[in-house]
Design a protein around this motif. Structure first.
Motif, PDB file in Angstrom:
ATOM      1  N   GLU A 107      -0.019  -8.021   9.359  1.00 33.45           N
ATOM      2  CA  GLU A 107       0.189  -7.905   7.920  1.00 33.45           C
ATOM      3  C   GLU A 107       1.507  -8.572   7.522  1.00 33.45           C
ATOM      4  OE1 GLU A 107      -0.688  -6.490   4.057  1.00 33.45           O
ATOM      5  OE2 GLU A 107      -1.839  -6.915   5.856  1.00 33.45           O
TER       6      GLU A 107
ATOM      7  N   ARG B   1       7.201   0.352   5.962  1.00 34.88           N
ATOM      8  CA  ARG B   1       6.704  -0.496   4.875  1.00 34.88           C
ATOM      9  C   ARG B   1       7.673  -0.503   3.697  1.00 34.88           C
ATOM     10  NH1 ARG B   1       1.740   1.869   6.036  1.00 34.88           N
ATOM     11  NH2 ARG B   1       1.367   2.691   3.950  1.00 34.88           N
TER      12      ARG B   1
ATOM     13  N   GLY C 293      -1.437  -3.938  13.726  1.00 35.40           N
ATOM     14  CA  GLY C 293      -1.882  -4.145  12.349  1.00 35.40           C
ATOM     15  C   GLY C 293      -0.726  -4.544  11.451  1.00 35.40           C
ATOM     16  N   THR C 294       0.399  -3.796  11.566  1.00 33.60           N
ATOM     17  CA  THR C 294       1.552  -4.059  10.727  1.00 33.60           C
ATOM     18  C   THR C 294       2.117  -5.436  11.016  1.00 33.60           C
ATOM     19  OG1 THR C 294       1.997  -1.737  11.105  1.00 33.60           O
ATOM     20  CG2 THR C 294       3.595  -2.938   9.831  1.00 33.60           C
TER      21      THR C 294
ATOM     22  N   ARG D 161       1.344 -12.276   7.702  1.00 33.31           N
ATOM     23  CA  ARG D 161       0.580 -12.805   6.569  1.00 33.31           C
ATOM     24  C   ARG D 161       1.481 -12.890   5.324  1.00 33.31           C
ATOM     25  NH1 ARG D 161      -1.998 -11.159   2.347  1.00 33.31           N
ATOM     26  NH2 ARG D 161      -1.525  -8.972   2.667  1.00 33.31           N
TER      27      ARG D 161
ATOM     28  N   LYS E 229       0.820  -1.213   0.000  1.00 28.49           N
ATOM     29  CA  LYS E 229       0.000   0.000   0.000  1.00 28.49           C
ATOM     30  C   LYS E 229       0.852   1.259   0.000  1.00 28.49           C
ATOM     31  CE  LYS E 229      -3.568  -2.417   2.587  1.00 28.49           C
ATOM     32  NZ  LYS E 229      -2.694  -3.446   3.231  1.00 28.49           N
TER      33      LYS E 229
END
Ligand SMILES: Nc1ncnc2c1ncn2[C@@H]1O[C@H](COP(=O)(O)OP(=O)(O)OP(=O)(O)O)[C@@H](O)[C@H]1O
Ligand SMILES: [Mg+2]
Lengths: 353, 289
Positions: A174, A140, A170-171, A177, A121
């Motif tokens: 992520e 990121r 959240g990170t 995943r 993103k």
């Protein structure tokens, strides 16, 4: 690819940074190196990355011994605590750096960088310099830069420590995943136990350069190998007592506080009969006073955390005990009240004193 | 209403503070630098028959002076290159060293700065004369078969200047390398860059600004040095600084001396800008964070 650390050790003169670490990380799994500041996590990770030469021991990736292989030939994706983005290159150029070094042709390079920007993103931020990005965006880019080269192993040194709590969770999910999706074997350094528990398959707890315990999150939480691990992971109450009956593996312990509980031995008690019993806060129920098998205590403080309420109560001998209950169950307790504390009859672990 | 006026007054006072803090420096700069430079320019633009560019015509019309200018710039460039080649690795190693001795070594490199130019030049005399240490050592090693005189040669001047200016280069670059996070090099290596490539693409690239600063510092100090060229170089090492001295103090030709000074200033400014633009590439003079 599988990573194997064999008796890895690093000393600086008389100072021991890493005393001895042995661990195997299966293909596609994530190991968290967890421990307090200065316990040798970064040193271990940098030995795997090839920036620090081990004093002894060896590192194997797949079937290959990479102990003496220079860093640039190790094919590792690395995310630094401070990100270490190249300040003079844009986000896209940072991500393309590793592809350029590998001589990937322009068209493919651009396509892979764009794909990675999308995945994390970051599209729309490609031309920004690192200093024009927020902390989370920089993080990121750092992850994208490490992943785009399709490394055989991924190493992360406290990659979330500069993010705020919300973003961090959240990170983290992520990232785990992505790591599973790409089937990357990885090592993740953190001093945050909840982070380690939520994203790693295996946790290695370290202290002063010594590996304390290695296992899954539940093993480490429920059967800690020693007091340090028990205290480092989650909250812990320790109540002293004396072994009544039992073998080397489990026994009945008469707590000094007055009741008798069953406990699993973390280590063979040897000759001593004195032990400390670990009772996790959620293994204690609040009851009315005088119930058999419960401890008498006075409520000192109540800390409301939403889903969980922590009730801090003091026993007659002065020991402070923390209980975790639901908001409903906590209603029977108010500050200053006399109350009964009932330990569960399972999941208690004893440690020899 | 009153409060408002007071607020406005306070704001006006606040605006005055930076000006007041600046003033002393600006004043000193104006009186002792701008004004003399301006007078110098004015003097240089005068001739026997009133204002004119005769002095400049004289300079550019005489190959003797062209030679002096060329020698000066050649000396400046050579000294800069030598200090850069010697100073860059030294500064890098000292900045990256984890050793306790690194600080002490850095301090040691600055020792030449603590000795006055005259004393230092005297030291070089001892070494450079025909029967000095340098000559005798080279003879003993069989590298030369006749004694050499380095004293009163341009080579001697360049060696002496490089020696005294090296600490400035090392100090400047050391600060720059210290400010560049070593993890950047490691990051480059983990992405597949060989150590030398990582050094070039990341560290040296980020150090560009500092390399420019250090080089310009050394270059401008080298070409304006007076004591070392006149003591170690003597008559053979006639450079701009010594020529200016000769014109103003010995020949009392102030207008021509002033013209020489002005030409040196312009050339240095031009070269600095060109070098800066060349090495900075895209022209960003911003220091890396
Ligand atoms: N170059 C060095 N020379 C001497 N001692 C060092 C060196 N690098 C690390 N150490 C020591 O080794 C120990 C482990 O350091 P390391 O950086 O691995 O800790 P860490 O677990 O990553 O800590 P943190 O959570 O604070 O990052 C520390 O006590 C540190 O002081
Ligand atoms: Mg660390």
């Amino acid at each position: 690819m599988q990573i194997e650390l064999r008796q890895l050790r690093k000393t600086y003169g008389p100072a021991v940074a890493v005393a001895e670490i042995s661990a195997t990380i299966a293909q596609g799994k994530m190991l968290a190196l967890l421990g307090p500041s200065g316990c040798g996590k970064t040193t271990t990770l940098r030995m795997v990355a090839g920036f620090i030469a081990p004093s002894s021991g060896s590192i194997h990736v797949g079937a290959r011994d990479i102990t003496t292989l220079p860093a640039h030939k190790r094919d590792t994706g690395l995310v630094f605590q401070s990100y270490a983005l190249f300040p003079h290159l844009s986000a896209a150029e940072n991500i393309a750096f590793g592809l350029r070094r590998r001589g990937v042709a322009r068209a493919e390079r651009e396509q892979r960088v764009t794909a990675m920007l999308d995945k994390l993103k970051l599209s729309g931020l490609a031309e920004r310099l690192p200093r024009q990005l927020s902390g989370g965006q920089q993080q990121r880019v750092a992850v994208a830069r490490a992943l785009v080269i399709n490394p055989s192993i991924l190493l992360l040194d406290e990659p979330f420590s500069n993010l705020d709590a919300k973003l961090r969770e959240g990170t983290g999910l992520e990232l785990s995943r992505l790591q599973r999706e790409l089937g990357l074997t990885s090592i993740f350094v953190t001093h945050d136990q909840s982070e380690a528990m939520s994203i790693a398959d295996t946790i290695a707890v370290m202290k002063d350069g010594v590996l304390q315990q290695i296992g899954s999150a539940s093993e480490i939480y429920e059967q800690p190998a020693n007091r340090f691990v028990a205290e480092f992971i989650g909250r812990a109450n320790f109540l002293p007592g004396r072994i009544l009956t039992g073998d080397g593996r489990s026994h009945e312990v008469a707590l000094d506080a007055g009741i008798t509980v069953p406990a699993i031995a973390s280590a063979h008690p040897g000759g001593s009969s004195r032990v400390e019993v670990l009772i996790r806060p959620e293994a204690i129920a609040l009851t009315e006073t005088g119930r058999s098998g419960s401890l008498m205590a006075t409520v000192e403080a109540i800390s409301y955390q939403g889903a969980t309420v922590y009730v801090h109560a003091r026993l007659a001998d002065g020991t402070l005990v923390t209980c975790a209950t639901t908001p409903e169950s906590s209603r029977i307790a108010a500050q200053g009240d006399a109350i009964g504390l009932q330990p569960a009859r399972t999941r208690l672990v004893s440690f020899p004193i | 209403m009153t409060a408002e006026r007071q607020g406005a007054g306070a704001r006006r006072q606040a605006a005055l503070v930076p000006i007041l803090l600046f003033a002393p420096c600006v004043l000193v700069y104006a009186i002792f630098f701008i004004w003399p430079q301006a007078s110098l320019l004015a003097i240089s633009a005068s001739s026997k028959s009133g204002p004119g560019l005769d002095q400049y015509a004289r300079f550019f019309g005489d190959s003797y002076y062209w030679e002096i200018l060329g020698r000066t710039l050649g000396m400046g460039i050579t000294v800069t290159v030598i200090t850069l080649v010697l100073g860059l690795p030294t500064a890098y190693v000292l900045a990256r060293s984890q050793s306790r001795w690194a600080g002490l070594l850095l301090l040691l490199t600055t020792f030449p700065l603590l000795v006055s130019a005259v004393v230092r030049s005297f030291g070089w005399m001892v070494l450079f004369f025909r029967d000095g240490l340098v000559s005798r050592t080279l003879l003993a090693l069989g590298l030369i078969d006749r004694p050499v005189q380095t004293m009163y040669t341009m080579t001697g001047v360049i060696i002496a200047l490089a020696q005294v200016l090296l600490p400035l280069m090392v100090l400047t670059l050391h600060g720059v390398f210290k400010s560049i996070d070593r993890d950047l090099e490691y990051a480059a290596m983990s992405l597949g860059a060989r150590p030398a490539v990582a050094l070039g693409l990341v560290t040296l690239r980020l150090a560009r600004g500092g390399i420019v600063a250090g080089s310009l510092l050394v270059f401008s100090l080298a070409i304006s040095a007076f004591a070392t060229p006149s003591l170690v170089g003597g008559a053979r090492a006639n450079v701009m600084a010594t020529a200016i001295y000769e014109q103003t103090v010995e020949l009392l030709d102030w207008p021509f001396g002033a013209a020489l000074a002005a030409i040196l200033l312009v050339v240095v400014l031009g070269l600095s800008l060109a070098y800066g633009a060349l090495i900075e590439g895209r022209g960003e003079l911003e220091a890396p964070r």
